[in-house]
Design a protein around this motif. Structure first.
Motif, PDB file in Angstrom:
ATOM      1  N   GLY A   1       3.837  -2.805  -2.611  1.00 28.93           N
ATOM      2  CA  GLY A   1       2.629  -3.384  -1.009  1.00 28.93           C
ATOM      3  C   GLY A   1       1.857  -3.854  -0.951  1.00 28.93           C
ATOM      4  N   THR A   2       1.421  -4.446  -0.259  1.00 31.24           N
ATOM      5  CA  THR A   2       0.519  -5.827  -0.749  1.00 31.24           C
ATOM      6  C   THR A   2      -0.209  -5.361   0.110  1.00 31.24           C
ATOM      7  N   LEU A   3      -0.767  -4.921   1.296  1.00 28.62           N
ATOM      8  CA  LEU A   3      -1.270  -5.269   2.417  1.00 28.62           C
ATOM      9  C   LEU A   3      -1.688  -6.590   3.242  1.00 28.62           C
ATOM     10  N   GLY A   4      -3.129  -6.904   2.580  1.00 29.18           N
ATOM     11  CA  GLY A   4      -3.389  -8.201   2.853  1.00 29.18           C
ATOM     12  C   GLY A   4      -4.020  -9.308   1.479  1.00 29.18           C
ATOM     13  N   GLY A   5      -3.378  -8.570   0.189  1.00 33.35           N
ATOM     14  CA  GLY A   5      -3.287  -9.397  -1.197  1.00 33.35           C
ATOM     15  C   GLY A   5      -4.910  -8.848  -1.598  1.00 33.35           C
ATOM     16  N   TYR A   6      -5.396  -7.650  -1.431  1.00 28.48           N
ATOM     17  CA  TYR A   6      -6.594  -7.651  -1.969  1.00 28.48           C
ATOM     18  C   TYR A   6      -6.690  -6.840  -3.641  1.00 28.48           C
ATOM     19  N   SER A   7      -5.945  -5.947  -4.059  1.00 26.13           N
ATOM     20  CA  SER A   7      -5.374  -5.943  -5.025  1.00 26.13           C
ATOM     21  C   SER A   7      -4.614  -6.940  -6.224  1.00 26.13           C
ATOM     22  N   THR A   8      -3.833  -7.352  -5.121  1.00 26.77           N
ATOM     23  CA  THR A   8      -2.869  -8.684  -5.467  1.00 26.77           C
ATOM     24  C   THR A   8      -3.649  -9.559  -6.031  1.00 26.77           C
TER      25      THR A   8
END
Length: 223
Positions: A67-74
């Protein structure tokens, strides 16, 4: 917002001002996500820093995010990696993945974080063929109805001693509602049942309040 939610947000602001300088909160990613009209469901800055610290404490070298979405937690997680570390993040939505790749590039993390596009139930078996038993930190933050299946793959992909963190397990308290007809709640409930009978994992859960409302994490350790 009700009175308690206002107070939770006020306390978050105190913690942010005390513990997370503005230049370190990666707010530009949240701004880019908002401009791209992505759902505003990223982890909070304080939660991102928590993930970062957990990965650092673990000494993680290989991270999997579902679960990436826009990569904030990434980006928070990738920042915790050593120079030789690698993160794979799985995202079903091609547009979300495109935004995430742009944010990851802006953060200068293209060499550390790879976005894998496709339904996780399709890409996880492919990843298993290439990266089995190597991930020492795994973060689940995708569709909740699939959490039970993601847990099974996480165990297959995890190295001994790996840390597994699952987000959004409280669902505003609905996880305690045995009569819930919400598929997301039911997915989390089944996920918890699997954890309760899985001998290879020790786990606990933490309820959280703050700017993201009332929710929580499950934290697990793979024996």
């Amino acid at each position: 917002m009700n009175v308690m939610e206002n107070k939770w947000s006020d306390v978050d602001t105190v913690f942010l001002n005390s513990l997370l300088p503005a230049e370190e909160d990666h707010s530009y990613v949240l701004e880019a996500n908002q401009e791209a009209e992505l759902p505003q469901i990223d982890v909070s800055p304080l939660q991102g820093k928590l993930l970062h610290l957990l990965a650092k404490i673990k000494g993680a070298k290989h991270i999997l995010e579902i679960g990436t979405l826009g990569g904030y937690s990434t980006i928070w997680l990738a920042k915790a990696l050593p120079a030789s570390g690698k993160l794979y993040t799985l995202e079903a939505h091609p547009y979300f993945a495109e935004v995430a790749r742009s944010n990851i590039a802006t953060a200068g993390l293209e060499d550390k974080a790879e976005v894998v596009v496709g339904n996780a139930n399709d890409t996880l078996p492919e990843l298993y063929n290439e990266q089995k038993n190597v991930f020492d930190f795994i973060f689940l933050d995708a569709d909740k109805q699939s959490y039970p299946e993601y847990l099974k793959w996480a165990i297959k992909l995890a190295a001994p001693g790996a840390v597994i963190v699952a987000d959004n397990v409280v669902r505003e308290g609905e996880v305690a509602n045995a009569q819930s007809t919400d598929e997301r709640v039911q997915g989390v409930q089944q996920f918890l049942k699997l954890l309760s009978t899985e001998p290879r994992i020790e786990a606990t859960a933490v309820q959280t309040v703050g700017s993201k409302g009332y929710d929580g994490f499950v934290l697990g350790y793979v024996k």
